[in-house]
Scaffold this motif. Structure first.
Motif, short mmCIF file in Angstrom:
data_model
loop_
_atom_site.label_atom_id
_atom_site.label_comp_id
_atom_site.label_asym_id
_atom_site.label_seq_id
_atom_site.Cartn_x
_atom_site.Cartn_y
_atom_site.Cartn_z
N THR A 183 0.76 -1.39 0.00
CA THR A 183 0.08 -0.11 0.01
C THR A 183 0.80 1.24 -0.04
N ARG A 184 1.97 1.31 0.86
CA ARG A 184 2.60 2.52 0.72
C ARG A 184 3.54 2.69 -0.48
N ALA A 185 3.82 1.54 -1.18
CA ALA A 185 4.53 1.46 -2.32
C ALA A 185 3.82 2.32 -3.30
N VAL A 186 2.32 1.92 -3.26
CA VAL A 186 1.52 2.52 -4.17
C VAL A 186 1.20 3.63 -3.96
N ALA A 187 1.29 4.28 -2.77
CA ALA A 187 0.97 5.68 -2.44
C ALA A 187 2.07 6.38 -3.01
N ARG A 188 3.40 5.91 -2.89
CA ARG A 188 4.54 6.66 -3.23
C ARG A 188 4.34 6.85 -4.82
N ALA A 189 3.95 5.83 -5.66
CA ALA A 189 3.94 5.64 -7.00
C ALA A 189 2.91 6.93 -7.40
N VAL A 190 1.96 6.96 -6.87
CA VAL A 190 0.81 8.04 -7.00
C VAL A 190 1.15 9.37 -6.53
N GLY A 192 4.00 10.55 -5.07
CA GLY A 192 5.41 10.98 -5.29
C GLY A 192 6.22 10.66 -3.79
N ASP A 193 7.63 10.78 -3.81
CA ASP A 193 8.46 10.38 -2.82
C ASP A 193 8.43 11.25 -1.87
N LYS A 194 7.73 11.33 -1.06
CA LYS A 194 7.57 12.26 0.31
C LYS A 194 8.00 11.55 1.53
N PRO A 195 7.92 12.37 2.65
CA PRO A 195 8.39 11.83 3.77
C PRO A 195 7.10 10.96 4.54
N ASP A 196 7.06 9.93 5.25
CA ASP A 196 6.26 9.08 5.79
C ASP A 196 4.92 9.81 6.31
N GLU A 197 5.20 10.70 7.01
CA GLU A 197 3.85 11.43 7.72
C GLU A 197 3.11 12.13 6.44
N PHE A 198 3.58 12.42 5.49
CA PHE A 198 2.76 13.11 4.27
C PHE A 198 1.60 12.22 4.15
N PHE A 199 2.09 10.45 3.98
CA PHE A 199 1.27 9.73 3.32
C PHE A 199 0.07 9.40 4.43
N VAL A 200 0.35 9.63 5.74
CA VAL A 200 -0.64 9.14 6.68
C VAL A 200 -2.19 9.50 6.19
N PRO A 201 -2.62 10.61 6.27
CA PRO A 201 -3.72 10.86 5.86
C PRO A 201 -4.91 9.95 4.85
N ALA A 202 -3.67 9.71 3.76
CA ALA A 202 -4.43 9.00 2.52
C ALA A 202 -4.42 7.59 3.00
N MET A 203 -3.71 6.94 4.05
CA MET A 203 -3.57 5.42 4.05
C MET A 203 -4.37 5.25 5.41
N ILE A 204 -5.50 6.00 6.07
CA ILE A 204 -6.29 5.39 7.20
C ILE A 204 -7.84 5.80 6.91
N ALA A 205 -8.50 4.78 7.42
CA ALA A 205 -9.94 5.16 7.33
C ALA A 205 -10.05 6.25 8.65
N ASP A 206 -10.60 7.29 8.57
CA ASP A 206 -10.95 8.42 9.22
C ASP A 206 -12.38 8.55 9.17
N VAL A 207 -12.74 8.40 10.55
CA VAL A 207 -14.26 8.64 10.81
C VAL A 207 -14.76 10.05 10.04
N ALA A 208 -13.78 11.26 10.23
CA ALA A 208 -14.14 12.66 9.72
C ALA A 208 -14.38 12.32 8.12
N TYR A 209 -13.65 11.58 7.53
CA TYR A 209 -14.03 11.44 6.08
C TYR A 209 -15.30 10.79 5.99
N LEU A 210 -15.61 10.08 6.43
CA LEU A 210 -17.04 9.32 6.38
C LEU A 210 -18.16 10.38 6.69
N ASP A 211 -17.73 11.10 7.89
CA ASP A 211 -18.62 11.97 8.38
C ASP A 211 -19.09 13.26 7.29
#
Length: 248
Positions: A183-190, A192-211
């Motif tokens: 999953t992280r490898a795909v995120a980097r491919a889409v 770009g090569d950024k610090p790990d913390e950059f990807f966190v919001p795109a890699m979690i299910a967050d109730v705020a998104y669903l709300d």
């Protein structure tokens, strides 16, 4: 009741009805009918384990570029169907600079499941296809989190699953996909090569998104049933068939 199926090669593969059949006002959801999943990159041994389930259709919600990176495995007896629901646009991705930008883009993504005609069309496409098929069936995106999570939420609401069970099911992705290197490898491919913390919001299910998506749905359509019928254009017959798959 079917056994709980765990696939080592497809970590977010699970029964939409949960481990015992989520309670609804109409009785428990039917297990063994619909499955939600991350990318269906199943190993030969996992394909063999799935054979007795009798899956007849796999609905892939990803774009062609995502499919090319990680194509689905071929499961004997199952027809592969492409029901693309667009993710973040290229323009949006190019504008992302910080983790806060990514989180805001994810919130907007969920709102666009309601407001964007091309995203509504994709959601309508997969639900119509599921309604017109026989069970068992699988639907999935890349992680089984956002596009899959939205479709799963709609089906749970249609069945009458409680909000607690609906949210718990949505958040289970965080446990099942934790530490998934693919999953992280795909995120980097889409993204770009950024610090790990950059990807966190795109890699979690967050109730705020669903709300955010549900708040937009209620503002535009009032409730899920109106969104399904007016926003997505699903017929009464299609909704009845979906309920039949979910509840029996």
């Amino acid at each position: 009741m079917t056994d709980v199926i765990k696939l080592g090669s497809v970590p977010n593969f699970r029964d939409l009805a949960g481990p015992v059949g989520y309670s609804t006002p109409h009785g428990p959801m039917r297990r063994g009918q619909l499955f939600r999943s991350s990318a269906f990159c199943a190993s030969p041994s996992d394909l063999e384990a799935l054979a007795p389930v009798g899956i007849v259709a796999i609905h892939d919600l990803r774009g062609q570029g995502e499919i090319d990176m990680r194509p689905d495995a071929v499961l004997a007896g199952a027809t592969w169907r492409h029901a693309w629901i667009p993710g973040l646009s290229g323009e949006t991705i190019r504008a992302l600079r910080t983790a806060a930008d990514v989180r805001a883009a994810m919130i907007q993504h969920y709102r666009e499941f309601v407001t964007a005609p091309h995203k509504r069309a994709g959601v309508a496409r997969v639900l119509a296809a599921v309604s017109e098929g026989s069970a068992p069936q699988v639907f999935h995106c890349a992680e089984g989190k956002d596009r899959t999570g939205w479709v799963a939420m709609l089906l749970h609401r249609l069945a009458g699953v409680s909000e607690d069970d609906l949210v718990s099911d949505y958040l289970l992705t965080n446990e099942l996909m934790r530490g998934n290197g693919d999953t992280r490898a795909v995120a980097r491919a889409v993204l770009g090569d950024k610090p790990d913390e950059f990807f966190v919001p795109a890699m979690i299910a967050d109730v705020a998104y669903l709300d955010a998506g549900l708040a937009q749905l209620e503002a535009d359509y009032g409730d899920v049933e109106k969104y399904l019928s007016v926003g997505l254009g699903l017929s009464d017959d299609q909704l009845t068939r979906l309920r039949g798959l979910l509840l029996g």
